[in-house]
Design an enzyme around this catalytic site. Sequence first.
Site, short mmCIF file in Angstrom:
data_model
loop_
_atom_site.label_atom_id
_atom_site.label_comp_id
_atom_site.label_asym_id
_atom_site.label_seq_id
_atom_site.Cartn_x
_atom_site.Cartn_y
_atom_site.Cartn_z
N HIS A 10 33.08 -39.96 46.15
CA HIS A 10 32.80 -38.82 45.26
C HIS A 10 33.76 -38.34 45.19
O HIS A 10 35.06 -39.30 44.14
CB HIS A 10 32.45 -37.73 46.36
CG HIS A 10 31.27 -37.95 47.26
ND1 HIS A 10 29.71 -37.91 46.27
CD2 HIS A 10 30.52 -38.51 48.18
CE1 HIS A 10 29.18 -37.90 47.12
NE2 HIS A 10 29.67 -38.68 47.89
N GLU A 24 33.35 -34.32 51.85
CA GLU A 24 33.48 -36.58 52.57
C GLU A 24 34.54 -36.78 51.22
O GLU A 24 35.27 -37.82 51.57
CB GLU A 24 31.65 -36.98 52.13
CG GLU A 24 31.78 -39.08 51.96
CD GLU A 24 30.26 -38.69 51.78
OE1 GLU A 24 30.24 -39.69 51.23
OE2 GLU A 24 29.46 -37.75 51.23
N HIS A 79 31.79 -44.77 52.31
CA HIS A 79 31.18 -42.96 52.30
C HIS A 79 31.21 -42.32 53.79
O HIS A 79 31.62 -43.06 54.69
CB HIS A 79 29.61 -42.92 51.77
CG HIS A 79 30.01 -43.27 50.65
ND1 HIS A 79 29.92 -42.37 49.15
CD2 HIS A 79 30.57 -44.47 49.25
CE1 HIS A 79 29.84 -42.52 48.18
NE2 HIS A 79 30.35 -43.80 48.35
N GLU A 141 29.15 -46.25 55.55
CA GLU A 141 29.08 -44.69 55.83
C GLU A 141 29.50 -44.80 57.33
O GLU A 141 29.40 -44.93 58.29
CB GLU A 141 27.82 -44.42 55.93
CG GLU A 141 26.97 -44.81 54.67
CD GLU A 141 26.60 -43.05 53.84
OE1 GLU A 141 27.59 -42.84 53.95
OE2 GLU A 141 26.45 -43.59 53.52
#
Length: 254
Positions: A10, A24, A79, A141
């Site tokens: 992102h 995030e 992430h 993640e």
Amino acid sequence: MVKIFIDPGHGGTDPGATGNGLQEKALTLQIALALRTILTNEYEDVSLRMSRTSDQFVSLDDRADAANSWGADYFLSIHINAGGGTGFESYVYPGVGSPTTTYQSHIHGEVLKAADFADRGKKSANFLVLRETAMPALLTENGFIDTAADANKLKTASFIQSLARGHANGLAQAFNLKKKPSDSLYKVQIGAFKVKANADSLASSAKAKGFNAIVLLKDSLYKVQIGAFSSQNNADALVTKAKNAGFDAFIVQE
């Protein structure tokens, strides 16, 4: 020379997942920058590039294209999860075999050793950055931003450092990275601030509890350190003592 492409998920107009006062895009960049620092400072014959080094938007296609154009040996996308769960999981593209799955096992295992997260397993998914990259690729993640227990961990600098350390240890195992000669020091840090008064305040608190705290200006931040050692064991012992005293302590190697 091993060429590793680090992709903080992102950025810019795309904040990614949000929750508990966190974004995030900011957390992934923190982990990625810390990982780059560890690999640069501690290992030989490793070349690094990042999809972004600041809060900027980069499309998924551009991330994959940049890694492919550079000829990276490995693509690592970082992430933070969302959806009410808890813990750490990692993804490769469906149907791939070794060495991609072997690399996944190394990194997955080392992150769990370094960071206090539940193991959600090694998985696969048809993510664009895994599908469109020409080299072995992994997406991690790192906890759930909308779960308070995970978010509280992600708010601490020491936990971000632990996640970066786990990724670094896994990469070192996967690619047999060689450590640089150890002439650096293991420094114990308890804070970093843009405003010197905040650093001075934390240093005063540490001194009041018996720590030999100093404030150093580096990389445009006022950093509060309480010790420097040639032995990591000694630094680890001070980190434990500082955490027991209520400080968010972690090791930086310089």
